[in-house]
Design a protein around this motif. Structure first.
Motif, PDB file in Angstrom:
ATOM      1  N   VAL A  27       0.855  -1.181   0.000  1.00 27.59           N
ATOM      2  CA  VAL A  27       0.000   0.000   0.000  1.00 27.59           C
ATOM      3  C   VAL A  27       0.890   1.230   0.000  1.00 27.59           C
ATOM      4  O   VAL A  27       1.835   1.331   0.784  1.00 27.59           O
ATOM      5  CB  VAL A  27      -0.926   0.012   1.240  1.00 27.59           C
ATOM      6  CG1 VAL A  27      -1.715   1.310   1.297  1.00 27.59           C
ATOM      7  CG2 VAL A  27      -1.857  -1.184   1.204  1.00 27.59           C
ATOM      8  N   ILE A  28       0.597   2.155  -0.907  1.00 27.00           N
ATOM      9  CA  ILE A  28       1.348   3.408  -0.984  1.00 27.00           C
ATOM     10  C   ILE A  28       0.469   4.502  -0.387  1.00 27.00           C
ATOM     11  O   ILE A  28      -0.704   4.620  -0.727  1.00 27.00           O
ATOM     12  CB  ILE A  28       1.736   3.729  -2.436  1.00 27.00           C
ATOM     13  CG1 ILE A  28       2.589   2.586  -3.014  1.00 27.00           C
ATOM     14  CG2 ILE A  28       2.484   5.055  -2.509  1.00 27.00           C
ATOM     15  CD1 ILE A  28       2.895   2.727  -4.487  1.00 27.00           C
ATOM     16  N   ALA A  29       1.065   5.280   0.518  1.00 23.30           N
ATOM     17  CA  ALA A  29       0.303   6.289   1.251  1.00 23.30           C
ATOM     18  C   ALA A  29       0.844   7.682   0.980  1.00 23.30           C
ATOM     19  O   ALA A  29       2.032   7.877   0.753  1.00 23.30           O
ATOM     20  CB  ALA A  29       0.373   5.991   2.745  1.00 23.30           C
ATOM     21  N   ARG A  30      -0.074   8.649   1.006  1.00 26.41           N
ATOM     22  CA  ARG A  30       0.294  10.058   0.951  1.00 26.41           C
ATOM     23  C   ARG A  30       0.125  10.566   2.383  1.00 26.41           C
ATOM     24  O   ARG A  30      -0.998  10.700   2.866  1.00 26.41           O
ATOM     25  CB  ARG A  30      -0.620  10.809  -0.006  1.00 26.41           C
ATOM     26  CG  ARG A  30      -0.304  12.301  -0.081  1.00 26.41           C
ATOM     27  CD  ARG A  30      -1.220  13.032  -1.054  1.00 26.41           C
ATOM     28  NE  ARG A  30      -0.911  12.617  -2.417  1.00 26.41           N
ATOM     29  CZ  ARG A  30      -1.826  12.338  -3.343  1.00 26.41           C
ATOM     30  NH1 ARG A  30      -3.107  12.412  -3.055  1.00 26.41           N
ATOM     31  NH2 ARG A  30      -1.468  11.982  -4.549  1.00 26.41           N
ATOM     32  N   GLY A  31       1.250  10.788   3.044  1.00 28.86           N
ATOM     33  CA  GLY A  31       1.205  11.115   4.471  1.00 28.86           C
ATOM     34  C   GLY A  31       0.769   9.875   5.231  1.00 28.86           C
ATOM     35  O   GLY A  31       1.335   8.810   5.076  1.00 28.86           O
ATOM     36  N   SER A  32      -0.296   9.979   6.010  1.00 25.49           N
ATOM     37  CA  SER A  32      -0.799   8.819   6.741  1.00 25.49           C
ATOM     38  C   SER A  32      -2.010   8.190   6.049  1.00 25.49           C
ATOM     39  O   SER A  32      -2.552   7.196   6.532  1.00 25.49           O
ATOM     40  CB  SER A  32      -1.189   9.227   8.164  1.00 25.49           C
ATOM     41  OG  SER A  32      -2.213  10.195   8.123  1.00 25.49           O
ATOM     42  N   LYS A  33      -2.415   8.761   4.902  1.00 21.36           N
ATOM     43  CA  LYS A  33      -3.609   8.277   4.213  1.00 21.36           C
ATOM     44  C   LYS A  33      -3.228   7.335   3.068  1.00 21.36           C
ATOM     45  O   LYS A  33      -2.529   7.728   2.131  1.00 21.36           O
ATOM     46  CB  LYS A  33      -4.393   9.470   3.652  1.00 21.36           C
ATOM     47  CG  LYS A  33      -5.662   9.085   2.958  1.00 21.36           C
ATOM     48  CD  LYS A  33      -6.376  10.303   2.422  1.00 21.36           C
ATOM     49  CE  LYS A  33      -7.607   9.888   1.651  1.00 21.36           C
ATOM     50  NZ  LYS A  33      -8.238  11.025   1.002  1.00 21.36           N
ATOM     51  N   PRO A  34      -3.663   6.063   3.110  1.00 24.23           N
ATOM     52  CA  PRO A  34      -3.389   5.145   1.999  1.00 24.23           C
ATOM     53  C   PRO A  34      -4.121   5.603   0.743  1.00 24.23           C
ATOM     54  O   PRO A  34      -5.295   5.972   0.805  1.00 24.23           O
ATOM     55  CB  PRO A  34      -3.938   3.801   2.481  1.00 24.23           C
ATOM     56  CG  PRO A  34      -4.569   4.023   3.791  1.00 24.23           C
ATOM     57  CD  PRO A  34      -4.425   5.447   4.175  1.00 24.23           C
ATOM     58  N   VAL A  35      -3.414   5.602  -0.394  1.00 25.71           N
ATOM     59  CA  VAL A  35      -4.029   6.080  -1.633  1.00 25.71           C
ATOM     60  C   VAL A  35      -4.093   5.023  -2.732  1.00 25.71           C
ATOM     61  O   VAL A  35      -5.014   5.035  -3.545  1.00 25.71           O
ATOM     62  CB  VAL A  35      -3.339   7.360  -2.168  1.00 25.71           C
ATOM     63  CG1 VAL A  35      -3.656   8.546  -1.286  1.00 25.71           C
ATOM     64  CG2 VAL A  35      -1.856   7.182  -2.301  1.00 25.71           C
ATOM     65  N   VAL A  36      -3.122   4.118  -2.794  1.00 23.05           N
ATOM     66  CA  VAL A  36      -3.148   3.067  -3.822  1.00 23.05           C
ATOM     67  C   VAL A  36      -2.623   1.759  -3.248  1.00 23.05           C
ATOM     68  O   VAL A  36      -1.873   1.736  -2.273  1.00 23.05           O
ATOM     69  CB  VAL A  36      -2.319   3.432  -5.079  1.00 23.05           C
ATOM     70  CG1 VAL A  36      -2.893   4.621  -5.799  1.00 23.05           C
ATOM     71  CG2 VAL A  36      -0.876   3.640  -4.756  1.00 23.05           C
ATOM     72  N   ARG A  37      -3.042   0.681  -3.908  1.00 22.13           N
ATOM     73  CA  ARG A  37      -2.538  -0.643  -3.558  1.00 22.13           C
ATOM     74  C   ARG A  37      -1.855  -1.207  -4.798  1.00 22.13           C
ATOM     75  O   ARG A  37      -2.409  -1.161  -5.901  1.00 22.13           O
ATOM     76  CB  ARG A  37      -3.692  -1.541  -3.112  1.00 22.13           C
ATOM     77  CG  ARG A  37      -3.227  -2.915  -2.685  1.00 22.13           C
ATOM     78  CD  ARG A  37      -4.353  -3.779  -2.162  1.00 22.13           C
ATOM     79  NE  ARG A  37      -5.450  -3.804  -3.118  1.00 22.13           N
ATOM     80  CZ  ARG A  37      -6.724  -3.713  -2.786  1.00 22.13           C
ATOM     81  NH1 ARG A  37      -7.066  -3.561  -1.534  1.00 22.13           N
ATOM     82  NH2 ARG A  37      -7.662  -3.748  -3.707  1.00 22.13           N
ATOM     83  N   LEU A  38      -0.674  -1.731  -4.631  1.00 23.44           N
ATOM     84  CA  LEU A  38       0.096  -2.294  -5.732  1.00 23.44           C
ATOM     85  C   LEU A  38      -0.210  -3.786  -5.814  1.00 23.44           C
ATOM     86  O   LEU A  38       0.017  -4.521  -4.859  1.00 23.44           O
ATOM     87  CB  LEU A  38       1.590  -2.061  -5.485  1.00 23.44           C
ATOM     88  CG  LEU A  38       2.567  -2.345  -6.605  1.00 23.44           C
ATOM     89  CD1 LEU A  38       2.265  -1.473  -7.813  1.00 23.44           C
ATOM     90  CD2 LEU A  38       3.977  -2.088  -6.140  1.00 23.44           C
ATOM     91  N   VAL A  39      -0.781  -4.198  -6.939  1.00 25.53           N
ATOM     92  CA  VAL A  39      -1.137  -5.605  -7.126  1.00 25.53           C
ATOM     93  C   VAL A  39      -0.620  -6.085  -8.483  1.00 25.53           C
ATOM     94  O   VAL A  39      -0.533  -5.307  -9.438  1.00 25.53           O
ATOM     95  CB  VAL A  39      -2.669  -5.835  -7.054  1.00 25.53           C
ATOM     96  CG1 VAL A  39      -3.206  -5.511  -5.675  1.00 25.53           C
ATOM     97  CG2 VAL A  39      -3.386  -5.032  -8.100  1.00 25.53           C
ATOM     98  N   PRO A  40      -0.280  -7.354  -8.601  1.00 25.02           N
ATOM     99  CA  PRO A  40       0.188  -7.863  -9.897  1.00 25.02           C
ATOM    100  C   PRO A  40      -0.967  -8.011 -10.881  1.00 25.02           C
ATOM    101  O   PRO A  40      -2.119  -8.211 -10.487  1.00 25.02           O
ATOM    102  CB  PRO A  40       0.781  -9.226  -9.551  1.00 25.02           C
ATOM    103  CG  PRO A  40       0.141  -9.627  -8.273  1.00 25.02           C
ATOM    104  CD  PRO A  40      -0.215  -8.363  -7.559  1.00 25.02           C
ATOM    105  N   VAL A  41      -0.650  -7.898 -12.154  1.00 26.40           N
ATOM    106  CA  VAL A  41      -1.624  -8.120 -13.214  1.00 26.40           C
ATOM    107  C   VAL A  41      -1.627  -9.611 -13.522  1.00 26.40           C
ATOM    108  O   VAL A  41      -0.574 -10.203 -13.756  1.00 26.40           O
ATOM    109  CB  VAL A  41      -1.249  -7.318 -14.486  1.00 26.40           C
ATOM    110  CG1 VAL A  41      -2.172  -7.656 -15.636  1.00 26.40           C
ATOM    111  CG2 VAL A  41      -1.262  -5.836 -14.192  1.00 26.40           C
ATOM    112  N   ILE A  42      -2.808 -10.203 -13.492  1.00 27.94           N
ATOM    113  CA  ILE A  42      -2.912 -11.633 -13.752  1.00 27.94           C
ATOM    114  C   ILE A  42      -2.687 -11.876 -15.240  1.00 27.94           C
ATOM    115  O   ILE A  42      -3.349 -11.272 -16.087  1.00 27.94           O
ATOM    116  CB  ILE A  42      -4.288 -12.163 -13.313  1.00 27.94           C
ATOM    117  CG1 ILE A  42      -4.445 -11.978 -11.806  1.00 27.94           C
ATOM    118  CG2 ILE A  42      -4.457 -13.617 -13.703  1.00 27.94           C
ATOM    119  CD1 ILE A  42      -5.835 -12.270 -11.305  1.00 27.94           C
TER     120      ILE A  42
END
Length: 77
Positions: A27-42
């Motif tokens: 999970v990538i966060a901006r400050g303390s707020k999560p903004v995106v989740r990194l997932v593999p492409v099937i």
């Protein structure tokens, strides 16, 4: 779950991609707020000609049209 800042994600993108490919949630966060989740492409397997011989014969688009069909295309009735 691995949670990183945007700056850390830019710096360690290759490592984060490997972690996501290995099944880890990133999970990538901006400050303390999560903004995106990194997932593999099937990656699906694609096979050309999978239904060959099962659909029957379709129309032959290179054959000339009948006169009645040609009249309809040209605006006649």
């Amino acid at each position: 779950m691995q949670r990183v800042s945007i700056h850390a994600a830019k710096t360690n993108l290759s490592k984060l991609i490997e972690a996501a490919l290995n099944g880890e949630e990133v999970v990538i966060a901006r400050g303390s707020k999560p903004v995106v989740r990194l997932v593999p492409v099937i990656q699906g397997s694609f096979k050309i000609g999978l239904l060959k011989g099962q659909l029957g014969d379709g129309p032959d688009f290179f054959e000339p049209l009948d006169d009645s069909d040609l009249d309809l295309w040209e605006g006649g009735r």
